[in-house]
Design an enzyme around this catalytic site. Structure first.
Site, short mmCIF file in Angstrom:
data_model
loop_
_atom_site.label_atom_id
_atom_site.label_comp_id
_atom_site.label_asym_id
_atom_site.label_seq_id
_atom_site.Cartn_x
_atom_site.Cartn_y
_atom_site.Cartn_z
N HIS A 170 0.85 -1.19 0.00
CA HIS A 170 0.00 0.00 0.00
C HIS A 170 0.88 1.24 0.00
O HIS A 170 1.66 1.48 0.92
CB HIS A 170 -0.94 -0.02 1.21
CG HIS A 170 -2.00 -1.06 1.06
ND1 HIS A 170 -2.47 -1.79 2.11
CD2 HIS A 170 -2.66 -1.49 -0.04
CE1 HIS A 170 -3.41 -2.64 1.67
NE2 HIS A 170 -3.53 -2.47 0.37
N ALA A 171 0.74 2.02 -1.06
CA ALA A 171 1.72 3.08 -1.37
C ALA A 171 1.92 4.07 -0.23
O ALA A 171 3.04 4.48 0.05
CB ALA A 171 1.26 3.80 -2.63
N ARG A 223 -3.09 4.66 -2.33
CA ARG A 223 -2.94 3.33 -1.73
C ARG A 223 -2.66 2.23 -2.76
O ARG A 223 -1.88 1.32 -2.54
CB ARG A 223 -4.25 3.02 -0.99
CG ARG A 223 -4.45 1.57 -0.55
CD ARG A 223 -5.84 1.44 0.08
NE ARG A 223 -6.30 0.08 0.23
CZ ARG A 223 -6.23 -0.62 1.36
NH1 ARG A 223 -5.67 -0.10 2.43
NH2 ARG A 223 -6.69 -1.84 1.42
N HIS A 290 2.63 -3.54 6.83
CA HIS A 290 1.65 -2.50 6.51
C HIS A 290 1.58 -1.49 7.65
O HIS A 290 2.17 -1.68 8.71
CB HIS A 290 0.26 -3.12 6.34
CG HIS A 290 0.10 -3.92 5.09
ND1 HIS A 290 -0.57 -3.47 3.99
CD2 HIS A 290 0.56 -5.15 4.77
CE1 HIS A 290 -0.53 -4.39 3.04
NE2 HIS A 290 0.15 -5.43 3.49
N TYR A 342 -11.69 -7.23 10.12
CA TYR A 342 -12.72 -7.51 9.11
C TYR A 342 -12.17 -8.55 8.13
O TYR A 342 -10.96 -8.67 7.99
CB TYR A 342 -13.15 -6.26 8.35
CG TYR A 342 -12.02 -5.34 7.92
CD1 TYR A 342 -11.04 -5.76 7.02
CD2 TYR A 342 -11.95 -4.04 8.39
CE1 TYR A 342 -10.02 -4.93 6.62
CE2 TYR A 342 -10.92 -3.19 7.99
CZ TYR A 342 -9.96 -3.64 7.11
OH TYR A 342 -8.94 -2.81 6.71
N GLU A 365 0.49 -4.58 11.08
CA GLU A 365 -0.02 -3.23 10.86
C GLU A 365 0.73 -2.37 11.86
O GLU A 365 0.41 -2.34 13.05
CB GLU A 365 -1.53 -3.16 11.11
CG GLU A 365 -2.38 -3.90 10.09
CD GLU A 365 -2.51 -3.15 8.76
OE1 GLU A 365 -2.04 -2.01 8.65
OE2 GLU A 365 -3.09 -3.74 7.83
ZN LIG Z 1 -1.77 -1.68 4.07
#
Ligand SMILES: [Zn+2]
Length: 404
Positions: A170-171, A223, A290, A342, A365
């Site tokens: 994810h950019a 993203r 991430h 989720y 994350e």
């Molecule tokens: Zn991500």
């Protein structure tokens, strides 16, 4: 006169291709009832950009709103009695600060973020300086023809378990490539770790180079990949992998941030990662980096389905968390993504386990900036890297002791 003309011309040139976040505000909302969460969920696919999931009641939710919709947004919050505070008053000024910081400093230090070419140069420099333990390969090129480089760190010849680290899917999550560089730096330039004799490392610092560069040049909050669509560009690479693709938590709409692509592996970048995972024998651990939210996930992400060895994964994740916590007090929420956050089908972690058969698979994350979210300020990079590296070393030690 000439000066004025030059100035206004450079302003026009400087802004015409760039997305500006001038006046964009970032709100922290405090939903306290299920009705609050239901209402926020109904806003998700509208003009407000939700930066964090709408999770359990009582957990704050971060949302960005453009100047055009701020009044409307605040009115809605007041009407539904959802309390909030302003996290960032003007997003553009925090972005400008971040860029200025980069222009002032260059080289490998963990007090600023690097461009894609600088990252690739660092890898090449290591291969040159440490030819006995480092080799740099390419897994292919991105849609816009950028070279996707991996670095392999192997202190001793002979087959060993491999730890594969992927970052930058994810950019806008800049801390992820930064952490991968820190790991490389530790392994190569500070190599006093016992496990180096028994584990090989393959690290892909920038999984989505086109998106990453786009966050530098045009839109800091981008993203997805940059492959063109008919109405919106880009696919969410982390919904594009061919394991239970498009089942849950992924969108078929091109303009969505979680657009899964026209088909599984529609993106050249996800094909490249799939191919290298298939080709690299002996991958025992796969780690996907991430941000943000301080979650440590293990498979599966596509649904409320646990991996066969989920007890082992959970046991190790708790050990990782304990060690990270002992550094600065940072704590992670641990579990299967569907249960904790989720369901999200088509992620690389699910494919690493379900497609490539890797035994130990984790998604970090990483922490946000507290105030800045994806925009973690440069002065916080080192702290996040140091504490997370302690946790990743726990995984390496476990691989040596249990996975030979
Ligand atoms: Zn991500």
């Amino acid at each position: 006169m000439l000066l004025i003309l030059t100035l206004s011309l450079s302003l026009v040139i400087g802004t015409c291709h760039s997305t500006t976040y001038e006046g964009h505000k970032v709100y922290k909302l405090y939903p306290t009832t299920p009705a609050h969460n239901e209402f926020l969920t109904s806003l998700k696919s509208t003009e407000f950009d939700f930066w964090s999931p709408i999770n359990n009641v009582g957990k704050p939710v971060t949302v960005m709103a453009s100047p055009q919709v701020q009044k409307k947004f605040e009115k809605k919050l007041k009407k539904h009695k959802i309390s909030y505070e302003l996290e960032i008053d003007n997003l553009q000024s925090t972005i400008d600060q971040e860029k200025k910081y980069h222009e002032d400093k260059l080289g490998i230090a963990f007090d600023h973020y690097l461009r894609h070419s600088e990252i690739n140069n660092y890898l090449d420099q290591l291969a040159q300086n440490y030819p006995n333990i480092v080799s740099v390969g390419t897994i292919g090129t991105s849609y816009e023809n950028r070279t996707m480089k991996t670095i392999t760190i192997s202190a001793k010849p002979g087959p060993k378990p491999v730890i594969f680290i992927e970052a930058g899917m994810h950019a806008r999550e800049w801390i992820a490539p930064a952490l991968s560089l820190y790991i490389i730096n530790q392994l190569v330039e500070n190599p006093s770790y016992g496990f180096l004799q028994d584990v090989d490392w393959v690290i892909l610092p920038v999984m989505n180079p086109d998106g990453y560069e786009y966050t530098w040049t045009t839109d800091r909050m981008w993203r997805k990949t940059r492959s063109p669509g008919s109405s919106c560009n880009g696919t969410d690479g982390n919904r594009n992998f061919g394991f239970h693709w498009m089942e849950k938590g992924a969108s078929g709409s091109e303009c969505s941030e979680t657009y899964a692509g026209s088909e599984a592996f529609s993106e050249i970048e996800t094909q490249n990662l799939r191919n290298v995972l298939n080709k690299t024998g002996n991958i025992t651990a796969f780690i996907s980096l991430h941000s943000y939210g301080q979650y440590l996930f293990y498979p599966y992400s596509y649904d409320y389905v646990r991996a066969d060895n989920w007890k082992e994964l959970a046991f190790l994740a708790h050990k990782v968390n304990d060690v990270i916590k002992s550094v600065n007090g940072t704590e992670y929420t641990i579990g299967n993504s569907a249960e904790v956050l989720y369901p999200a089908a088509g992620c690389s972690d699910d494919w690493a386990m379900g497609g490539a058969g890797v035994r130990l698979v984790y998604v970090f994350e990483l922490p946000g900036g507290g105030k800045y979210g994806f925009d973690l300020p440069p002065e916080k990079i080192l702290g996040v890297c140091e504490e997370t590296w302690e946790g990743i070393k726990v995984i390496a030690d476990y691989v040596v002791q249990n996975c030979k």
